[in-house]
Design a protein around this motif. Structure first.
Motif, PDB file in Angstrom:
ATOM      1  N   UNK A  66       0.786  -1.231   0.000  1.00  0.00           N
ATOM      2  CA  UNK A  66       0.000   0.000   0.000  1.00  0.00           C
ATOM      3  C   UNK A  66       0.815   1.277   0.000  1.00  0.00           C
ATOM      4  N   UNK A  67       2.128   1.175  -0.032  1.00  0.00           N
ATOM      5  CA  UNK A  67       2.987   2.357  -0.089  1.00  0.00           C
ATOM      6  C   UNK A  67       3.487   2.515  -1.519  1.00  0.00           C
ATOM      7  N   UNK A  89       1.412   6.770   1.216  1.00  0.00           N
ATOM      8  CA  UNK A  89       0.740   5.635   1.835  1.00  0.00           C
ATOM      9  C   UNK A  89      -0.732   5.653   1.420  1.00  0.00           C
ATOM     10  N   UNK A  90      -1.094   4.741   0.517  1.00  0.00           N
ATOM     11  CA  UNK A  90      -2.475   4.663   0.029  1.00  0.00           C
ATOM     12  C   UNK A  90      -3.292   3.647   0.803  1.00  0.00           C
ATOM     13  N   UNK A  93      -3.503   1.586   6.789  1.00  0.00           N
ATOM     14  CA  UNK A  93      -2.640   1.233   7.913  1.00  0.00           C
ATOM     15  C   UNK A  93      -1.374   2.082   7.903  1.00  0.00           C
ATOM     16  N   UNK A  94      -0.786   2.231   9.063  1.00  0.00           N
ATOM     17  CA  UNK A  94       0.537   2.832   9.154  1.00  0.00           C
ATOM     18  C   UNK A  94       1.550   1.785   8.700  1.00  0.00           C
ATOM     19  N   UNK A  95       2.508   2.211   7.882  1.00  0.00           N
ATOM     20  CA  UNK A  95       3.555   1.301   7.421  1.00  0.00           C
ATOM     21  C   UNK A  95       4.914   1.861   7.818  1.00  0.00           C
ATOM     22  N   UNK A 128      -1.417   6.477   7.275  1.00  0.00           N
ATOM     23  CA  UNK A 128      -2.332   6.370   6.143  1.00  0.00           C
ATOM     24  C   UNK A 128      -2.570   7.738   5.513  1.00  0.00           C
ATOM     25  N   UNK A 129      -2.496   7.799   4.191  1.00  0.00           N
ATOM     26  CA  UNK A 129      -2.764   9.033   3.459  1.00  0.00           C
ATOM     27  C   UNK A 129      -1.612  10.028   3.408  1.00  0.00           C
ATOM     28  N   UNK A 130      -0.480   9.725   4.035  1.00  0.00           N
ATOM     29  CA  UNK A 130       0.639  10.668   4.113  1.00  0.00           C
ATOM     30  C   UNK A 130       1.541  10.545   2.887  1.00  0.00           C
TER      31      UNK A 130
END
Length: 179
Positions: A66-67, A89-90, A93-95, A128-130
């Motif tokens: 997802x990144x 980060x799409x 979750x935090x990765x 997420x989203x960053x």
């Protein structure tokens, strides 16, 4: 003795301040490697310095857990390789991703990233989203130099992307041709 101590301490403080001022005045990031991120274009002219190769690596992208990871420009000199990179980060979750602790391989030489010379915010825990972007510097080992004129490709080993629940992970690698 008091006078000596007073002037000695003031002298040492003055020298430290002088070094700080000189470092600030002469330091700074004169490098202009584009990260490929939105609104981040290189201001350097297309004319290249002798002993330097600049490569547009913006076609190099991947998605890991997802990144979204994309390269920007890459600048190769005899003592280092600078790589512009941007991530988004799409996932929900935090990765975790630490490309500033990765390595680059040129021929039979491995160059390690210098965590302290990384410019911008790149890596670590990415929520997420960053979106993040920066320039990573890979330094040639002491006593060695990169043969800039004969370099054909750079293999970037940027580490694993892992979600906060550690359910999966994926290694991020790029092979960038150098012309």
């Amino acid at each position: 003795m008091k006078k000596f101590f007073k002037f000695g301490c003031l002298g040492i403080i003055g020298i430290v301040v002088l070094f700080v001022v000189i470092a600030i005045a002469t330091g700074g990031n004169e490098e202009t490697v584009s990260t490929g991120g939105t609104g981040n274009k290189s201001t350097e002219s297309s004319k290249q310095e002798s002993g330097t190769k600049k490569v547009d690596a913006s076609e190099q992208t991947t998605d890991a857990v997802g990144l979204k990871i994309a390269l920007g420009e890459m600048k190769v000199t005899k003592d280092k390789i600078q790589v512009g990179i941007n991530v988004e980060n799409t996932s929900s979750k935090t990765v975790s991703f630490y490309p500033d602790q990765g390595s680059a391989v040129v021929g039979d030489m491995q160059l390690d990233a210098n965590l302290f010379l990384t410019d911008g915010q790149i890596g670590g825990d990415v929520n997420a989203g960053v979106k993040q972007d920066g320039v990573i510097e890979f330094l040639a080992p002491d006593g060695k130099s990169i043969d800039v004129e004969n370099i054909k490709e750079v293999k970037l080993l940027l580490g694993d992307v892992t979600p906060d629940d550690f359910s999966t992970s994926k290694a991020v690698e790029f092979t960038v041709p150098v012309k």
